[in-house]
Design a protein around this motif. Structure first.
Motif, PDB file in Angstrom:
ATOM      1  N   TYR A  40      21.872   9.172  19.991  1.00 35.62           N
ATOM      2  CA  TYR A  40      22.996   8.336  20.426  1.00 35.62           C
ATOM      3  C   TYR A  40      22.485   7.168  21.260  1.00 35.62           C
ATOM      4  O   TYR A  40      21.510   7.292  22.011  1.00 35.62           O
ATOM      5  N   LYS A  45      31.401  -0.889  27.055  1.00 33.87           N
ATOM      6  CA  LYS A  45      32.581  -1.268  26.266  1.00 33.87           C
ATOM      7  C   LYS A  45      32.799  -2.775  26.251  1.00 33.87           C
ATOM      8  O   LYS A  45      33.257  -3.343  25.267  1.00 33.87           O
ATOM      9  N   ARG A  50      29.113  -5.963  21.319  1.00 32.26           N
ATOM     10  CA  ARG A  50      30.000  -5.081  20.538  1.00 32.26           C
ATOM     11  C   ARG A  50      30.646  -5.897  19.434  1.00 32.26           C
ATOM     12  O   ARG A  50      31.517  -6.724  19.674  1.00 32.26           O
ATOM     13  N   SER A  51      30.219  -5.659  18.226  1.00 34.58           N
ATOM     14  CA  SER A  51      30.742  -6.433  17.086  1.00 34.58           C
ATOM     15  C   SER A  51      30.506  -5.638  15.822  1.00 34.58           C
ATOM     16  O   SER A  51      30.018  -4.515  15.842  1.00 34.58           O
ATOM     17  N   GLY A  52      30.816  -6.257  14.690  1.00 36.04           N
ATOM     18  CA  GLY A  52      30.625  -5.606  13.398  1.00 36.04           C
ATOM     19  C   GLY A  52      29.174  -5.371  13.048  1.00 36.04           C
ATOM     20  O   GLY A  52      28.881  -4.726  12.046  1.00 36.04           O
ATOM     21  N   LEU A  54      27.149  -3.474  14.574  1.00 37.11           N
ATOM     22  CA  LEU A  54      26.713  -2.132  14.912  1.00 37.11           C
ATOM     23  C   LEU A  54      26.542  -1.301  13.647  1.00 37.11           C
ATOM     24  O   LEU A  54      27.415  -1.261  12.782  1.00 37.11           O
ATOM     25  N   ASP A  56      26.251   2.017  13.260  1.00 39.40           N
ATOM     26  CA  ASP A  56      26.913   3.316  13.164  1.00 39.40           C
ATOM     27  C   ASP A  56      27.749   3.542  14.420  1.00 39.40           C
ATOM     28  O   ASP A  56      27.277   4.046  15.419  1.00 39.40           O
ATOM     29  N   GLU A  57      29.007   3.135  14.367  1.00 43.48           N
ATOM     30  CA  GLU A  57      29.858   3.151  15.562  1.00 43.48           C
ATOM     31  C   GLU A  57      29.954   4.528  16.220  1.00 43.48           C
ATOM     32  O   GLU A  57      29.962   4.624  17.434  1.00 43.48           O
ATOM     33  N   LYS A  58      29.997   5.593  15.420  1.00 42.78           N
ATOM     34  CA  LYS A  58      30.240   6.904  16.025  1.00 42.78           C
ATOM     35  C   LYS A  58      29.035   7.413  16.824  1.00 42.78           C
ATOM     36  O   LYS A  58      29.163   8.329  17.620  1.00 42.78           O
ATOM     37  N   VAL A  60      27.190   5.108  18.584  1.00 44.24           N
ATOM     38  CA  VAL A  60      27.073   4.150  19.688  1.00 44.24           C
ATOM     39  C   VAL A  60      28.155   4.507  20.700  1.00 44.24           C
ATOM     40  O   VAL A  60      29.347   4.379  20.427  1.00 44.24           O
ATOM     41  N   SER A  62      30.140   4.538  24.435  1.00 47.01           N
ATOM     42  CA  SER A  62      30.486   3.659  25.551  1.00 47.01           C
ATOM     43  C   SER A  62      29.880   4.179  26.852  1.00 47.01           C
ATOM     44  O   SER A  62      30.132   5.328  27.254  1.00 47.01           O
TER      45      SER A  62
END
Length: 361
Positions: A40, A45, A50-52, A54, A56-58, A60, A62
């Motif tokens: 991880y 936040k 923080r943008s498209g 990334l 693998d959002e899940k 990454v 906060s």
């Protein structure tokens, strides 16, 4: 899922502000080549990154969230680039962060900056320092008193990514001065005066016009927070902004770099492109921060101590096609020990080894 403590790897860089450094590069490597590993990455936040983009959002997380706290308590291995505040708030880390494998993916080549005070005080709580060369290993062990077994020459994680995009060249020069920790009062005024003077120098704009080039100015992330500098007065001089521009893209797309003491110069030199060192405050920097490398030695690139000399050197390099000098190539062997193609592999193998040793009875 109920994750065993030693399964979780938690990675942070620059206190959750960025996606620019060895931490994020190593995270991307882990997610691509070892997707089964619960790795991880921490990002605030409100980070400008923080943008498209990334991957693998899940994975990454906060920084400061309940999920961050939970993973912090479960993690067996911590990776960070600056200090352990990349992983957790300082007091919380000191109370509850003990007994984990701690791996320092250092954010900059040791050399032009002396060992950070924080790192010196905590130098032997790290289980592993990843460095890029024998020179760095020797500095850490002989001059900063780090235990020799903690330092391994792996190369930097970000170099793997950097070389993947090395051919995206534009007619662009990059000016990246380093972070000046003591940029207050008179020093702040001098720095701004030097910056404005260069940006407004007709000799510079004439060179850019003549060679059909753009100059991108990218101030250090901390400097961007404390200094307001936007107007350059010429369309060929542009201010690059944290979040909108990434260091990796700027390095890959530029044909020449101007810096002072920034370790980002090694990344640029690794790409086979020349660096001019503009050191107008060399005496002050030496007294404030210090260096393990002689700051008047031109082994890694020519040095300008004033604006006139900088423009002379810039003109010469542009006339010659921005070719890296042969003597610089020869000197680089001391600073870059690997070709930058398997650095993450080496870091991963050592991390697994340390994690396994910790979990063994």
């Amino acid at each position: 899922a109920n994750l065993l403590q030693d399964e979780v790897w938690l990675i942070g860089e620059n206190q959750g502000e960025c996606l620019e450094d060895n931490g994020y590069a190593f995270y991307l490597y882990c997610r691509k080549w070892h997707p089964e590993k619960p790795v991880y990455f921490l990002l605030k936040k409100n980070s400008r990154f923080r943008s498209g983009r990334l991957l693998d959002e899940k994975h990454v997380i906060s920084y400061g969230s309940w999920q961050h706290m939970r993973l912090f308590s479960q993690a067996g291995v911590f990776f960070y680039t600056h200090t352990y505040r990349d992983i957790m708030y300082r007091r919380f880390f000191e109370l509850f962060g003990q007994g984990r494998v701690m791996i320092h993916l250092h954010h900059g080549t040791f050399g032009f900056k002396k060992f950070d005070t924080f790192l010196h005080d905590k130098r032997n709580i790290m289980d592993l320092y990843t460095v890029g060369s024998n020179m760095e290993r020797d500095i850490l062990c002989s001059k900063a008193d780090v235990d020799e077994h903690r330092v391994r020459v792996t190369g930097y994680a970000r170099t793997d990514r950097l070389l993947q995009d090395a051919n995206k060249l534009e007619r662009q020069i990059l000016y990246m001065p380093t972070h000046r920790r003591h940029l207050e009062g008179r020093e702040k005024t001098v720095f701004l005066e030097k910056l404005r003077s260069l940006m407004q120098n007709p000799g510079l704009t004439n060179l850019l016009e003549q060679h059909d080039c753009t100059l991108k100015v990218f101030l250090h992330a901390h400097t961007q927070k404390t200094l307001s500098f936007d107007h350059t007065g010429h369309p060929r001089i542009q201010i690059a902004k944290l979040g909108a521009d990434t260091v990796r893209d700027l390095l890959c797309s530029s044909i020449l770099m101007i810096t002072d003491y920034s370790s980002v110069c090694w990344d640029f030199l690794t790409l086979g492109k020349p660096v001019i060192f503009y050191r107008f405050d060399i005496d002050n920097y030496t007294s404030q921060r210090g260096s393990y490398i002689d700051l008047r030695d031109e082994s890694y690139g020519e040095i300008a101590h004033d604006e006139g000399r900088l423009l002379e050197l810039l003109s010469k390099y542009l006339d010659e096609g921005c070719v890296l000098r042969a003597r610089v190539v020869d000197s680089l062997g001391a600073v870059v020990s690997h070709d930058g193609r398997s650095n993450c592999d080496r870091i991963y193998a050592l991390s697994e080894e340390l994690a396994s040793a910790r979990s063994s009875p």
